[in-house]
Write an enzyme that holds these catalytic residues in place. Structure first.
Site, PDB file in Angstrom:
ATOM      1  N   GLU A  16       0.859  -1.200   0.000  1.00  0.00           N
ATOM      2  CA  GLU A  16       0.000   0.000   0.000  1.00  0.00           C
ATOM      3  C   GLU A  16       0.885   1.236   0.000  1.00  0.00           C
ATOM      4  O   GLU A  16       1.877   1.294   0.711  1.00  0.00           O
ATOM      5  CB  GLU A  16      -0.872  -0.009   1.265  1.00  0.00           C
ATOM      6  CG  GLU A  16      -1.727   1.244   1.409  1.00  0.00           C
ATOM      7  CD  GLU A  16      -2.379   1.347   2.785  1.00  0.00           C
ATOM      8  OE1 GLU A  16      -3.381   0.661   3.017  1.00  0.00           O
ATOM      9  OE2 GLU A  16      -1.883   2.144   3.618  1.00  0.00           O
ATOM     10  N   ALA A  50      -6.983   8.535   3.727  1.00  0.00           N
ATOM     11  CA  ALA A  50      -6.805   7.802   4.990  1.00  0.00           C
ATOM     12  C   ALA A  50      -6.238   8.718   6.073  1.00  0.00           C
ATOM     13  O   ALA A  50      -5.350   9.521   5.796  1.00  0.00           O
ATOM     14  CB  ALA A  50      -5.894   6.604   4.783  1.00  0.00           C
ATOM     15  N   HIS A  76      -8.221   2.670  -3.431  1.00  0.00           N
ATOM     16  CA  HIS A  76      -9.150   2.704  -2.291  1.00  0.00           C
ATOM     17  C   HIS A  76     -10.210   3.771  -2.572  1.00  0.00           C
ATOM     18  O   HIS A  76      -9.923   4.779  -3.219  1.00  0.00           O
ATOM     19  CB  HIS A  76      -8.434   3.096  -1.004  1.00  0.00           C
ATOM     20  CG  HIS A  76      -7.372   2.131  -0.572  1.00  0.00           C
ATOM     21  ND1 HIS A  76      -6.906   2.080   0.716  1.00  0.00           N
ATOM     22  CD2 HIS A  76      -6.667   1.167  -1.235  1.00  0.00           C
ATOM     23  CE1 HIS A  76      -5.968   1.142   0.823  1.00  0.00           C
ATOM     24  NE2 HIS A  76      -5.799   0.586  -0.356  1.00  0.00           N
ATOM     25  N   ARG A 106     -16.032   2.062   4.060  1.00  0.00           N
ATOM     26  CA  ARG A 106     -16.947   3.078   4.567  1.00  0.00           C
ATOM     27  C   ARG A 106     -16.209   4.385   4.801  1.00  0.00           C
ATOM     28  O   ARG A 106     -16.685   5.455   4.470  1.00  0.00           O
ATOM     29  CB  ARG A 106     -17.583   2.621   5.894  1.00  0.00           C
ATOM     30  CG  ARG A 106     -18.605   3.619   6.419  1.00  0.00           C
ATOM     31  CD  ARG A 106     -18.853   3.461   7.902  1.00  0.00           C
ATOM     32  NE  ARG A 106     -17.692   3.854   8.696  1.00  0.00           N
ATOM     33  CZ  ARG A 106     -17.629   3.799   9.998  1.00  0.00           C
ATOM     34  NH1 ARG A 106     -18.662   3.328  10.682  1.00  0.00           N
ATOM     35  NH2 ARG A 106     -16.544   4.173  10.657  1.00  0.00           N
ATOM     36  N   LYS A 166     -21.031  -8.135   4.401  1.00  0.00           N
ATOM     37  CA  LYS A 166     -20.230  -7.414   3.395  1.00  0.00           C
ATOM     38  C   LYS A 166     -19.727  -8.388   2.326  1.00  0.00           C
ATOM     39  O   LYS A 166     -19.871  -8.113   1.140  1.00  0.00           O
ATOM     40  CB  LYS A 166     -19.067  -6.728   4.126  1.00  0.00           C
ATOM     41  CG  LYS A 166     -18.224  -5.835   3.297  1.00  0.00           C
ATOM     42  CD  LYS A 166     -17.525  -4.768   4.130  1.00  0.00           C
ATOM     43  CE  LYS A 166     -16.328  -5.211   4.905  1.00  0.00           C
ATOM     44  NZ  LYS A 166     -15.586  -4.077   5.500  1.00  0.00           N
ATOM     45  N   GLN A 213       5.947   5.834  14.590  1.00  0.00           N
ATOM     46  CA  GLN A 213       4.825   5.150  13.924  1.00  0.00           C
ATOM     47  C   GLN A 213       3.811   4.635  14.950  1.00  0.00           C
ATOM     48  O   GLN A 213       2.628   4.569  14.682  1.00  0.00           O
ATOM     49  CB  GLN A 213       5.346   3.946  13.134  1.00  0.00           C
ATOM     50  CG  GLN A 213       5.568   4.228  11.664  1.00  0.00           C
ATOM     51  CD  GLN A 213       6.268   3.068  10.989  1.00  0.00           C
ATOM     52  OE1 GLN A 213       7.493   3.043  10.933  1.00  0.00           O
ATOM     53  NE2 GLN A 213       5.520   2.122  10.505  1.00  0.00           N
ATOM     54  N   LYS A 273       7.889   3.569   1.782  1.00  0.00           N
ATOM     55  CA  LYS A 273       9.339   3.338   1.905  1.00  0.00           C
ATOM     56  C   LYS A 273       9.720   2.186   0.979  1.00  0.00           C
ATOM     57  O   LYS A 273       9.460   1.017   1.292  1.00  0.00           O
ATOM     58  CB  LYS A 273       9.696   3.017   3.353  1.00  0.00           C
ATOM     59  CG  LYS A 273       9.561   4.222   4.270  1.00  0.00           C
ATOM     60  CD  LYS A 273       9.831   3.873   5.712  1.00  0.00           C
ATOM     61  CE  LYS A 273       9.638   5.093   6.588  1.00  0.00           C
ATOM     62  NZ  LYS A 273       9.278   4.763   7.950  1.00  0.00           N
TER      63      LYS A 273
HETATM   64  P1  FAD Z   1     -17.606  -1.187   7.437  1.00  0.00           P
HETATM   65  O1  FAD Z   1     -17.340  -2.523   6.854  1.00  0.00           O
HETATM   66  O2  FAD Z   1     -18.796  -0.446   6.965  1.00  0.00           O
HETATM   67  O3  FAD Z   1     -17.677  -1.360   9.027  1.00  0.00           O
HETATM   68  C1  FAD Z   1     -17.610  -0.234   9.904  1.00  0.00           C
HETATM   69  C2  FAD Z   1     -18.186  -0.605  11.260  1.00  0.00           C
HETATM   70  O4  FAD Z   1     -19.597  -0.778  11.134  1.00  0.00           O
HETATM   71  C3  FAD Z   1     -17.672  -1.947  11.817  1.00  0.00           C
HETATM   72  O5  FAD Z   1     -17.642  -1.813  13.215  1.00  0.00           O
HETATM   73  C4  FAD Z   1     -18.756  -2.943  11.413  1.00  0.00           C
HETATM   74  O6  FAD Z   1     -18.811  -4.078  12.252  1.00  0.00           O
HETATM   75  C5  FAD Z   1     -20.008  -2.074  11.561  1.00  0.00           C
HETATM   76  N1  FAD Z   1     -21.126  -2.481  10.701  1.00  0.00           N
HETATM   77  C6  FAD Z   1     -21.076  -2.872   9.418  1.00  0.00           C
HETATM   78  N2  FAD Z   1     -22.311  -3.139   8.947  1.00  0.00           N
HETATM   79  C7  FAD Z   1     -23.165  -2.884   9.977  1.00  0.00           C
HETATM   80  C8  FAD Z   1     -24.587  -2.958  10.118  1.00  0.00           C
HETATM   81  N3  FAD Z   1     -25.359  -3.349   9.122  1.00  0.00           N
HETATM   82  N4  FAD Z   1     -25.124  -2.626  11.321  1.00  0.00           N
HETATM   83  C9  FAD Z   1     -24.323  -2.214  12.353  1.00  0.00           C
HETATM   84  N5  FAD Z   1     -22.986  -2.140  12.264  1.00  0.00           N
HETATM   85  C10 FAD Z   1     -22.414  -2.460  11.088  1.00  0.00           C
HETATM   86  N6  FAD Z   1      -9.779   4.802   5.389  1.00  0.00           N
HETATM   87  C11 FAD Z   1      -9.708   5.837   4.509  1.00  0.00           C
HETATM   88  O7  FAD Z   1     -10.288   6.901   4.767  1.00  0.00           O
HETATM   89  N7  FAD Z   1      -9.006   5.725   3.343  1.00  0.00           N
HETATM   90  C12 FAD Z   1      -8.349   4.596   2.994  1.00  0.00           C
HETATM   91  O8  FAD Z   1      -7.730   4.530   1.939  1.00  0.00           O
HETATM   92  C13 FAD Z   1      -8.397   3.479   3.888  1.00  0.00           C
HETATM   93  N8  FAD Z   1      -7.808   2.310   3.589  1.00  0.00           N
HETATM   94  C14 FAD Z   1      -7.956   1.228   4.419  1.00  0.00           C
HETATM   95  C15 FAD Z   1      -7.374  -0.005   4.052  1.00  0.00           C
HETATM   96  C16 FAD Z   1      -7.530  -1.108   4.890  1.00  0.00           C
HETATM   97  C17 FAD Z   1      -6.944  -2.445   4.453  1.00  0.00           C
HETATM   98  C18 FAD Z   1      -8.223  -1.000   6.124  1.00  0.00           C
HETATM   99  C19 FAD Z   1      -8.340  -2.188   7.041  1.00  0.00           C
HETATM  100  C20 FAD Z   1      -8.771   0.214   6.505  1.00  0.00           C
HETATM  101  C21 FAD Z   1      -8.658   1.331   5.659  1.00  0.00           C
HETATM  102  N9  FAD Z   1      -9.238   2.571   5.977  1.00  0.00           N
HETATM  103  C22 FAD Z   1      -9.139   3.628   5.105  1.00  0.00           C
HETATM  104  C23 FAD Z   1      -9.927   2.759   7.259  1.00  0.00           C
HETATM  105  C24 FAD Z   1     -11.455   2.494   7.153  1.00  0.00           C
HETATM  106  O9  FAD Z   1     -12.046   3.453   6.294  1.00  0.00           O
HETATM  107  C25 FAD Z   1     -12.038   2.599   8.564  1.00  0.00           C
HETATM  108  O10 FAD Z   1     -11.586   1.561   9.363  1.00  0.00           O
HETATM  109  C26 FAD Z   1     -13.546   2.717   8.640  1.00  0.00           C
HETATM  110  O11 FAD Z   1     -13.893   3.114   9.972  1.00  0.00           O
HETATM  111  C27 FAD Z   1     -14.313   1.441   8.356  1.00  0.00           C
HETATM  112  O12 FAD Z   1     -14.338   1.131   7.041  1.00  0.00           O
HETATM  113  P2  FAD Z   1     -14.926  -0.318   6.583  1.00  0.00           P
HETATM  114  O13 FAD Z   1     -15.084  -0.277   5.132  1.00  0.00           O
HETATM  115  O14 FAD Z   1     -14.147  -1.403   7.179  1.00  0.00           O
HETATM  116  O15 FAD Z   1     -16.378  -0.219   7.290  1.00  0.00           O
END
Ligand code: FAD
Length: 285
Positions: A16, A50, A76, A106, A166, A213, A273
């Site tokens: 990434e 992010a 992303h 999300r 999901k 970090q 890096k």
């Molecule tokens: P979701 O899958 O929607 O889940 C969010 C929360 O809601 C979880 O607690 C889940 O259990 C809960 N939930 C889901 N569905 C429901 C439902 N129907 N009812 C009640 N609760 C529910 N962020 C950025 O801004 N930019 C990036 O580029 C970025 N890259 C990322 C890459 C990776 C690999 C990861 C792991 C995270 C990244 N993030 C990034 C962070 C991410 O956007 C956040 O962690 C965000 O809070 C959740 O996104 P998600 O898509 O996992 O959410």
């Protein structure tokens, strides 16, 4: 399709990168990508805003990865701040540039957004966002998962129940949040399997090569820090050269532990890096 790579025995190695904070630093990331492309990762992903970071250059960087580096790019994108029109524009821009893989997230509430605005978002969860991207067609869609649960979830199991919703929407593979303790990842995989999740899981590894970090990315992720890692930082943190060496060694050991258990999908949080990414790649293949 990246998801097909997970059916083989070969290591699937990706990393990434994130857009630089300042637009005029974009050539710096291009240079980093030129260096990383030498190892020909299976794909390189680019973040989108992010941690409150820059959203503007995600498409330009993904296009560079795809067309100049000739490495598959995974862009992303976040549902927060998005609506049907903005999504259509973003997807058509990606398509025009030959990028057909997206990580559907999300996203978190940006500092500039009120709670009310955040709660009124058009797509509530990633599972609402994914079908919209699928509607456009032609995109391979990946999503995120959390071996130590998403910070908003009550428990790992509760999070996995939503993760199943999901993956049921049509996700090619999952990328995990960073973790530093392989046992947490193995427990997560076991529980995900119990809940009927069969989607390939790509393990997210962040090499900790500088002491600060821990205060930023790691704290935000909510990932636990094993004593071995905090002791390493206490011992080497003051010496950048030693810290970098120790951080690479920790990540290599962690990856070797995964490979030994038959996990062969490794996604490196490169922190832009190239030297660290290449050193780790060369140590594990
Ligand atoms: P979701 O899958 O929607 O889940 C969010 C929360 O809601 C979880 O607690 C889940 O259990 C809960 N939930 C889901 N569905 C429901 C439902 N129907 N009812 C009640 N609760 C529910 N962020 C950025 O801004 N930019 C990036 O580029 C970025 N890259 C990322 C890459 C990776 C690999 C990861 C792991 C995270 C990244 N993030 C990034 C962070 C991410 O956007 C956040 O962690 C965000 O809070 C959740 O996104 P998600 O898509 O996992 O959410």
């Amino acid at each position: 399709m990246i998801k097909n790579k997970f059916t083989g025995e070969e290591v699937v190695f990706s990393c990434e990168v994130f857009p630089p904070k300042r637009n005029d630093d974009i050539y710096g990331i291009f240079k980093t990508l030129d260096e990383i492309k030498v190892i020909q990762p299976d794909f390189i992903s680019v973040t989108y805003g992010a941690g409150g970071g820059n959203r503007k250059n995600t498409v330009a960087i993904a296009a560079y990865i795809q067309n100049i580096c000739e490495v598959p790019a995974l862009a992303h994108m976040t549902a927060v701040g998005m609506d049907d029109e903005k999504l259509a524009l973003l997807l058509s821009d990606l398509k025009l540039k030959g990028v057909n893989k997206v990580l559907a997230l999300r996203g978190d509430k940006p500092k500039t957004m009120t709670e009310e605005e955040f709660n009124q978002r058009e797509y509530k969860y990633a599972s609402d966002f994914i079908p919209k991207i699928r509607e456009v067609g032609e995109f391979e869609i990946a999503a995120a998962c959390y071996p130590e649960k998403h910070p908003e979830s009550q428990s790992v199991e509760d999070d996995i129940i939503h993760l199943k919703e999901k993956t049921d929407k049509g996700v090619g593979f999952l990328i995990t949040q960073m973790f530093f303790d392989n046992s947490k990842f193995f427990s997560f995989l076991e529980m995900a399997e119990k809940h009927g999740i069969t989607t390939p899981v790509h393990a997210g590894i962040m090499p900790i090569t500088s002491a600060n970090q821990l205060g930023t990315s790691v704290t935000l992720s909510g990932s636990s820090v094993p004593a071995e890692l905090s002791n390493m930082i206490a011992k080497y943190g003051a010496s950048p050269e030693d810290m970098k060496k120790a951080g690479v060694e920790y990540a290599v050991n962690q990856i070797e532990g995964l490979l030994k258990e038959g996990i062969h999908g490794i996604h490196l949080y490169s922190m832009n890096k190239s030297d660290v990414t290449i050193d780790i790649y060369n140590a594990i293949v």
